[in-house]
Write a protein that holds these residues in place. Sequence first.
Motif, PDB file in Angstrom:
ATOM      1  N   ILE A  46       0.843  -1.205   0.000  1.00 42.69           N
ATOM      2  CA  ILE A  46       0.000   0.000   0.000  1.00 42.69           C
ATOM      3  C   ILE A  46       0.876   1.253   0.000  1.00 42.69           C
ATOM      4  CG2 ILE A  46      -1.616   1.347   1.410  1.00 42.69           C
ATOM      5  CD1 ILE A  46      -2.789  -1.483   2.248  1.00 42.69           C
ATOM      6  N   GLU A  47       1.904   1.248   0.827  1.00 45.83           N
ATOM      7  CA  GLU A  47       2.796   2.406   0.870  1.00 45.83           C
ATOM      8  C   GLU A  47       3.575   2.551  -0.435  1.00 45.83           C
ATOM      9  OE1 GLU A  47       2.526   4.721   2.942  1.00 45.83           O
ATOM     10  OE2 GLU A  47       1.405   3.735   4.535  1.00 45.83           O
ATOM     11  N   ALA A  48       3.937   1.420  -1.057  1.00 47.08           N
ATOM     12  CA  ALA A  48       4.617   1.481  -2.361  1.00 47.08           C
ATOM     13  C   ALA A  48       3.693   2.111  -3.393  1.00 47.08           C
ATOM     14  CB  ALA A  48       5.062   0.090  -2.795  1.00 47.08           C
ATOM     15  N   ALA A  49       2.406   1.794  -3.312  1.00 48.76           N
ATOM     16  CA  ALA A  49       1.441   2.400  -4.230  1.00 48.76           C
ATOM     17  C   ALA A  49       1.329   3.907  -3.977  1.00 48.76           C
ATOM     18  CB  ALA A  49       0.084   1.731  -4.081  1.00 48.76           C
ATOM     19  N   GLU A  50       1.357   4.301  -2.705  1.00 45.27           N
ATOM     20  CA  GLU A  50       1.314   5.736  -2.397  1.00 45.27           C
ATOM     21  C   GLU A  50       2.542   6.436  -2.966  1.00 45.27           C
ATOM     22  OE1 GLU A  50       0.700   6.293   1.814  1.00 45.27           O
ATOM     23  OE2 GLU A  50      -1.272   5.327   1.744  1.00 45.27           O
ATOM     24  N   LEU A  51       3.675   5.766  -2.930  1.00 46.90           N
ATOM     25  CA  LEU A  51       4.892   6.326  -3.529  1.00 46.90           C
ATOM     26  C   LEU A  51       4.718   6.454  -5.044  1.00 46.90           C
ATOM     27  CD1 LEU A  51       7.883   7.175  -3.439  1.00 46.90           C
ATOM     28  CD2 LEU A  51       8.470   4.731  -3.448  1.00 46.90           C
ATOM     29  N   GLU A  78       8.674  10.944   2.448  1.00 50.82           N
ATOM     30  CA  GLU A  78       7.806  10.365   3.485  1.00 50.82           C
ATOM     31  C   GLU A  78       7.253   9.013   3.047  1.00 50.82           C
ATOM     32  OE1 GLU A  78       4.811  12.951   5.044  1.00 50.82           O
ATOM     33  OE2 GLU A  78       6.260  14.493   5.583  1.00 50.82           O
ATOM     34  N   GLU A  79       6.872   8.885   1.781  1.00 48.26           N
ATOM     35  CA  GLU A  79       6.367   7.593   1.305  1.00 48.26           C
ATOM     36  C   GLU A  79       7.482   6.560   1.262  1.00 48.26           C
ATOM     37  OE1 GLU A  79       3.378   7.209   1.460  1.00 48.26           O
ATOM     38  OE2 GLU A  79       2.517   9.172   1.101  1.00 48.26           O
ATOM     39  N   MET A  80       8.680   6.972   0.884  1.00 46.85           N
ATOM     40  CA  MET A  80       9.824   6.057   0.911  1.00 46.85           C
ATOM     41  C   MET A  80      10.079   5.585   2.340  1.00 46.85           C
ATOM     42  SD  MET A  80      12.316   8.033  -1.818  1.00 46.85           S
ATOM     43  CE  MET A  80      13.756   7.014  -1.492  1.00 46.85           C
ATOM     44  N   ALA A  81       9.961   6.498   3.300  1.00 46.24           N
ATOM     45  CA  ALA A  81      10.147   6.131   4.711  1.00 46.24           C
ATOM     46  C   ALA A  81       9.058   5.163   5.161  1.00 46.24           C
ATOM     47  CB  ALA A  81      10.151   7.386   5.580  1.00 46.24           C
ATOM     48  N   ASP A  82       7.824   5.375   4.705  1.00 47.19           N
ATOM     49  CA  ASP A  82       6.745   4.442   5.052  1.00 47.19           C
ATOM     50  C   ASP A  82       7.064   3.037   4.526  1.00 47.19           C
ATOM     51  OD1 ASP A  82       5.152   6.317   6.367  1.00 47.19           O
ATOM     52  OD2 ASP A  82       3.932   6.758   4.593  1.00 47.19           O
ATOM     53  N   VAL A  83       7.521   2.961   3.279  1.00 55.41           N
ATOM     54  CA  VAL A  83       7.879   1.666   2.692  1.00 55.41           C
ATOM     55  C   VAL A  83       8.990   1.014   3.515  1.00 55.41           C
ATOM     56  CG1 VAL A  83       8.954   0.569   0.677  1.00 55.41           C
ATOM     57  CG2 VAL A  83       7.139   2.277   0.351  1.00 55.41           C
TER      58      VAL A  83
HETATM   59 MG   LIG Z   1       2.177   6.735   3.257  1.00 58.07          MG
END
Ligand SMILES: [Mg+2]
Length: 126
Positions: A46-51, A78-83
């Motif tokens: 999901i986070e990769a999709a957000e990225l 921030e999305e990279m950090a989430d991943v």
């Molecule tokens: Mg995110």
Amino acid sequence: MNDAPDISTDEKTSVAALRELVERFVDERQWRKYHRPKNLAMSLAIEAAELMEHFQWLEHDQADAALAEPKARRQIAEEMADVLAYLLSLSTATEIDLSTALAEKMDRNAEKYPAELVRGHYKRPE
Ligand SMILES: [Mg+2]
């Protein structure tokens, strides 16, 4: 005395310190019961999709321009950090050592794609 993991730059920070940083966050909230492999694998995707949303429909030069713009760059970071956080937590939940896994995978990739056969193109050698 502050016993927080020593986190600074990529050059100075270990994977273990990053894992500890994420584990602390999870444990302080008593979220370990949610940080199970299935949930973490899904969250990672999901986070990769957000990225990917930040680059969707952009040409390469437009993506490069987005990365040069401070607000977009911060959101992408921030999305990279989430991943990364979910990958690190998945590493903890599965007890899979990321450094070992990466080194072994890169060895297999090097066998599969010998540099002298694929240099400059992406076609898989026969
Ligand atoms: Mg995110």
